[in-house]
Design an enzyme around this catalytic site. Structure first.
Site, PDB file in Angstrom:
ATOM      1  N   SER A  85      32.428  32.343  35.370  1.00 38.04           N
ATOM      2  CA  SER A  85      31.053  31.863  35.572  1.00 38.04           C
ATOM      3  C   SER A  85      30.065  33.035  35.661  1.00 38.04           C
ATOM      4  O   SER A  85      28.915  32.912  35.226  1.00 38.04           O
ATOM      5  CB  SER A  85      30.957  30.959  36.806  1.00 38.04           C
ATOM      6  OG  SER A  85      31.123  31.686  37.995  1.00 38.04           O
ATOM      7  N   ARG A 103      50.814  50.122  35.630  1.00 34.17           N
ATOM      8  CA  ARG A 103      49.341  50.070  35.636  1.00 34.17           C
ATOM      9  C   ARG A 103      48.729  51.113  34.715  1.00 34.17           C
ATOM     10  O   ARG A 103      47.731  50.875  34.046  1.00 34.17           O
ATOM     11  CB  ARG A 103      48.806  50.306  37.059  1.00 34.17           C
ATOM     12  CG  ARG A 103      48.958  49.120  37.937  1.00 34.17           C
ATOM     13  CD  ARG A 103      48.273  49.307  39.278  1.00 34.17           C
ATOM     14  NE  ARG A 103      48.731  48.297  40.193  1.00 34.17           N
ATOM     15  CZ  ARG A 103      48.285  47.034  40.219  1.00 34.17           C
ATOM     16  NH1 ARG A 103      47.330  46.655  39.407  1.00 34.17           N
ATOM     17  NH2 ARG A 103      48.793  46.164  41.057  1.00 34.17           N
ATOM     18  N   MET A 113      41.073  40.372  38.100  1.00 29.39           N
ATOM     19  CA  MET A 113      41.987  40.430  39.248  1.00 29.39           C
ATOM     20  C   MET A 113      43.077  41.473  39.077  1.00 29.39           C
ATOM     21  O   MET A 113      44.244  41.226  39.387  1.00 29.39           O
ATOM     22  CB  MET A 113      42.599  39.040  39.477  1.00 29.39           C
ATOM     23  CG  MET A 113      41.573  37.941  39.734  1.00 29.39           C
ATOM     24  SD  MET A 113      40.455  38.308  41.100  1.00 29.39           S
ATOM     25  CE  MET A 113      41.560  38.001  42.473  1.00 29.39           C
ATOM     26  N   ARG A 114      42.695  42.641  38.599  1.00 35.37           N
ATOM     27  CA  ARG A 114      43.654  43.739  38.486  1.00 35.37           C
ATOM     28  C   ARG A 114      43.075  44.967  39.158  1.00 35.37           C
ATOM     29  O   ARG A 114      41.886  45.270  38.991  1.00 35.37           O
ATOM     30  CB  ARG A 114      43.896  44.123  37.012  1.00 35.37           C
ATOM     31  CG  ARG A 114      44.579  43.097  36.186  1.00 35.37           C
ATOM     32  CD  ARG A 114      45.996  42.823  36.581  1.00 35.37           C
ATOM     33  NE  ARG A 114      46.884  43.972  36.475  1.00 35.37           N
ATOM     34  CZ  ARG A 114      48.111  44.005  37.010  1.00 35.37           C
ATOM     35  NH1 ARG A 114      48.563  42.977  37.695  1.00 35.37           N
ATOM     36  NH2 ARG A 114      48.878  45.065  36.866  1.00 35.37           N
ATOM     37  N   LEU A 117      42.541  48.800  39.235  1.00 38.20           N
ATOM     38  CA  LEU A 117      42.515  49.837  38.194  1.00 38.20           C
ATOM     39  C   LEU A 117      42.960  51.165  38.809  1.00 38.20           C
ATOM     40  O   LEU A 117      42.677  51.446  39.981  1.00 38.20           O
ATOM     41  CB  LEU A 117      41.104  49.959  37.624  1.00 38.20           C
ATOM     42  CG  LEU A 117      40.629  48.708  36.859  1.00 38.20           C
ATOM     43  CD1 LEU A 117      39.124  48.698  36.696  1.00 38.20           C
ATOM     44  CD2 LEU A 117      41.328  48.616  35.498  1.00 38.20           C
ATOM     45  N   ASN A 138      31.194  46.233  39.597  1.00 34.14           N
ATOM     46  CA  ASN A 138      31.903  45.011  39.984  1.00 34.14           C
ATOM     47  C   ASN A 138      30.960  44.139  40.797  1.00 34.14           C
ATOM     48  O   ASN A 138      30.018  44.639  41.431  1.00 34.14           O
ATOM     49  CB  ASN A 138      33.116  45.383  40.843  1.00 34.14           C
ATOM     50  CG  ASN A 138      33.911  44.177  41.308  1.00 34.14           C
ATOM     51  OD1 ASN A 138      34.203  43.259  40.526  1.00 34.14           O
ATOM     52  ND2 ASN A 138      34.264  44.145  42.584  1.00 34.14           N
ATOM     53  N   HIS A 151      31.208  41.532  44.017  1.00 33.26           N
ATOM     54  CA  HIS A 151      32.130  41.149  45.093  1.00 33.26           C
ATOM     55  C   HIS A 151      31.441  40.095  45.962  1.00 33.26           C
ATOM     56  O   HIS A 151      30.267  40.256  46.320  1.00 33.26           O
ATOM     57  CB  HIS A 151      32.484  42.381  45.927  1.00 33.26           C
ATOM     58  CG  HIS A 151      33.421  42.062  47.050  1.00 33.26           C
ATOM     59  ND1 HIS A 151      34.774  41.853  46.856  1.00 33.26           N
ATOM     60  CD2 HIS A 151      33.205  41.897  48.378  1.00 33.26           C
ATOM     61  CE1 HIS A 151      35.337  41.581  48.014  1.00 33.26           C
ATOM     62  NE2 HIS A 151      34.419  41.594  48.959  1.00 33.26           N
TER      63      HIS A 151
HETATM   64  C1  GRF Z   1      33.394  35.718  41.921  1.00 35.77           C
HETATM   65  O1  GRF Z   1      33.199  35.149  43.185  1.00 35.77           O
HETATM   66  C2  GRF Z   1      33.311  37.215  41.997  1.00 35.77           C
HETATM   67  O2  GRF Z   1      32.425  37.685  42.955  1.00 35.77           O
HETATM   68  C3  GRF Z   1      34.719  37.590  42.380  1.00 35.77           C
HETATM   69  O3  GRF Z   1      35.540  36.689  41.683  1.00 35.77           O
HETATM   70  C4  GRF Z   1      34.814  35.494  41.410  1.00 35.77           C
HETATM   71  C5  GRF Z   1      34.857  35.305  39.932  1.00 35.77           C
HETATM   72  O4  GRF Z   1      34.300  34.070  39.542  1.00 35.77           O
HETATM   73  N1  GRF Z   1      34.984  38.978  42.099  1.00 35.77           N
HETATM   74  P1  GRF Z   1      33.972  33.806  38.013  1.00 35.77           P
HETATM   75  O5  GRF Z   1      35.262  34.013  37.226  1.00 35.77           O
HETATM   76  O6  GRF Z   1      32.910  34.769  37.576  1.00 35.77           O
HETATM   77  O7  GRF Z   1      33.521  32.380  37.955  1.00 35.77           O
END
Ligand code: GRF
Length: 213
Positions: A15, A67, A92-93, A95, A109, A111
């Site tokens: 998203s 990695r 979700m990795r 680095l 990034n 967060h």
């Molecule tokens: C988001 O909440 C982002 O802040 C976090 O992971 C989620 C990813 O959501 N790092 P999307 O895949 O962008 O919908």
């Protein structure tokens, strides 16, 4: 206009990728999404890239011994596509330090917390458990330490008395979708001209090369 060439790295629904695709579709936006990479073959975000007509690729981490090998393949693809800035968006990795150092200043990034509070996962549950009245999201430079690099931009949302993890996550996510494009515009708009810049920042040396002096 010479637009900054951005790669977005994802692992899932994408998203935030969508928010970046929508923003960069505007003609006067100072950056373009030139590439989307997922480490998960069936990530929904890949469909978003396809719909937007943006090139994408899968680099499946499970296909690499470690990695370092995965990061090197990623690095090679990013360089081949002349990427100038990487946006992690639900990637979700972890680095390697070698990768984050090679792309230092060119790797950001988003967060879902107001860093430095609530690093790592389950940030909304962490915020509820801590009883904070303000929560939010952060766009930051990525360094070797998790969720720890210099902060570029933040957006805050209230924590309401009836919130649970889902309602809070939804409010924060809406803020993320505004914050990430804003932060990208800020960075891309500030891009110095190549002539005024250390060429290494525009084209960092490949990971396979000797470490720069
Ligand atoms: C988001 O909440 C982002 O802040 C976090 O992971 C989620 C990813 O959501 N790092 P999307 O895949 O962008 O919908």
């Amino acid at each position: 206009m010479d637009r900054l060439r951005v790669a977005v790295l994802i692992s899932g629904r994408g998203s935030n990728l969508q928010a970046l695709l929508d923003a960069t579709a505007q003609e006067n936006f100072p950056a373009e999404i030139a590439l989307v990479i997922s480490n998960v073959a069936d990530a929904f975000g890949l469909q978003r890239a396809a719909l937007a007509g943006v090139p994408s690729g899968v680099i499946d981490h499970k296909a690499f011994a470690d990695r370092a090998a995965f990061d090197q393949a990623l690095d090679e693809r990013l360089r081949a596509d002349r990427i100038e800035l990487i946006c992690l968006a639900g990637f979700m990795r972890l680095l390697t330090a070698r990768f984050t150092e090679a792309w230092q200043g060119r790797l950001i990034n988003i967060h879902p917390s107001l860093l430095p509070s609530f690093k790592g996962v389950h940030t909304h549950a962490q915020a509820l458990a801590a009883g904070v009245k303000l929560h939010g999201c952060t766009v930051h430079q990525v360094t070797a330490a998790l969720d720890d690099g210099p902060i570029i931009a933040q957006a805050a949302v209230p924590v309401l008395p009836d919130d649970d993890e889902n309602s809070l996550a939804e409010r924060v996510l809406a803020a993320e979708h505004l914050l990430y494009p804003t932060a990208l515009a800020l960075l891309a708009g500030r891009r110095p001209s190549p002539s005024a810049t250390d060429a290494r920042l525009i084209n960092p040396p490949p990971l396979s090369a000797e470490a720069p002096a």
